[in-house]
Design a protein around this motif. Structure first.
Motif, PDB file in Angstrom:
ATOM      1  N   GLU A 110       0.283 -11.550  -1.048  1.00 36.91           N
ATOM      2  CA  GLU A 110      -0.454 -11.824   0.183  1.00 36.91           C
ATOM      3  C   GLU A 110      -1.724 -12.625  -0.097  1.00 36.91           C
ATOM      4  O   GLU A 110      -2.076 -13.552   0.648  1.00 36.91           O
ATOM      5  N   LYS A 145       1.798  -8.116   9.669  1.00 43.14           N
ATOM      6  CA  LYS A 145       2.105  -8.218   8.236  1.00 43.14           C
ATOM      7  C   LYS A 145       3.348  -9.044   7.930  1.00 43.14           C
ATOM      8  O   LYS A 145       3.497  -9.554   6.819  1.00 43.14           O
ATOM      9  N   TRP A 149       5.792  -7.709   4.067  1.00 40.65           N
ATOM     10  CA  TRP A 149       5.541  -6.271   3.965  1.00 40.65           C
ATOM     11  C   TRP A 149       6.668  -5.428   4.538  1.00 40.65           C
ATOM     12  O   TRP A 149       6.804  -4.252   4.172  1.00 40.65           O
ATOM     13  N   PRO A 181      -0.752  -0.262   3.891  1.00 36.69           N
ATOM     14  CA  PRO A 181      -1.028  -1.693   4.075  1.00 36.69           C
ATOM     15  C   PRO A 181      -1.986  -2.272   3.041  1.00 36.69           C
ATOM     16  O   PRO A 181      -2.136  -3.493   2.965  1.00 36.69           O
TER      17      PRO A 181
END
Length: 295
Positions: A287, A166, A170, A95
């Motif tokens: 992001e 996410k 992702w 992550p």
């Protein structure tokens, strides 16, 4: 090669366990999960052993396949590599960039092989198409749409906490990047990132090969609109990513083939942990731009 499975969720049950069990060159040696009862049930169904201690599993096998959330995967992948286990991992690698880099460092220091399962890269029809288009010069632009209905149907993955956190960037973003990068080159710059409905995001990328690409990613598409498409346009005309008739299990068997080859030869596979780290870096950059865009 003796291989163990980490994870007991729907992806482990529906894809990893059948693939490891069916592979003719693997000995499916055991299952470990965060829920011991689920590990025992899954192991019993596939005629293998349930482990309560993950380090004991590492000690008994040559490799591990991981079907766990990315934050858990990255931590256990580091431990498995240090124990000398080859790694069959899932996307996204981790992550965060820092966690992904820790996996790559552990793989390099331990001298183990790694393969990260990007589904489209291991399906025969789409893998051949990607290889063919990568050899074509003069691509000008590309568009990729990966529209899932995970959150708008009764998908077993809809309750996944990490997907809720996410989102599509992702979860399906790695799939789109795994197709575009080998054809158009690495991403030189994430030129723009914008939010769409719910978890939908739109990205504009500049590639080292000179082309640009646009990505639309979602897990909240209406079921009738769900699907994936990639279109390339350039000097040779237009090319569309073909549909694959294969599901996840045959593709995972090919990913295991790739891991066996990398372990035997010492030659890294194109979809190794280092490639997955690069994908993670691009996602993290996007992001960051998205967080700036939305107050």
């Amino acid at each position: 090669m003796r291989i163990g499975l980490l994870g007991t969720g729907p992806w482990a049950e529906g894809a990893h366990a059948p693939a490891l069990s069916e592979h003719t060159e693997l000995d499916f040696a055991g299952v470990w999960g965060r829920r011991p009862d689920a590990a025992k049930e899954l192991a019993g169904r596939f005629g293998t052993r349930a482990y309560d201690d993950v380090d004991a599993l590492f000690a008994d096998v040559d490799a591990v396949a991981v079907a766990l959330p990315p934050g858990v995967q990255s931590e256990l992948a580091v431990r498995a590599a240090r124990a000398g286990c080859h790694l069959l991992l899932d996307k996204p690698l981790a992550p965060t960039v820092e966690q992904g880099r820790a996996v790559v460092d552990a793989v390099r220091e331990a001298g183990v092989a790694s393969v990260v399962f990007f589904t489209t890269r291991f399906q025969a029809v789409t893998e051949a198409w990607i290889t063919e288009q990568a050899a074509v010069e003069g691509w000008f632009t590309a568009r990729a749409e990966w529209l899932g209905a995970v959150f708008t149907t009764d998908s077993p993955f809809g309750a996944s906490p990490w997907r809720r956190e996410k989102g599509a960037l992702w979860d399906v973003g790695p799939h789109a990047l795994s197709v575009l990068l080998p054809v158009l080159g690495d991403v030189r710059r994430v030129a723009a990132a914008a939010h769409g409905p719910a978890d939908t995001v739109h990205l504009v990328l500049e590639h080292t090969g000179g082309a640009s690409s646009t990505l639309t990613l979602s897990l909240t598409a209406p079921p009738a609109a769900a699907g994936a498409a990639v279109e390339l346009r350039g000097e040779a005309g237009a090319a569309l990513l073909p549909r694959s008739p294969e599901g996840a299990v045959p593709a995972l068997i090919r990913a295991a083939d790739a891991l066996l080859a990398a372990a035997r030869t010492g030659r890294p596979h194109p979809c190794d942990a280092a490639f997955a780290l690069r994908v993670t870096e691009i996602l993290a950059t996007a992001e960051g731009l998205l967080s700036e865009e939305r107050p």
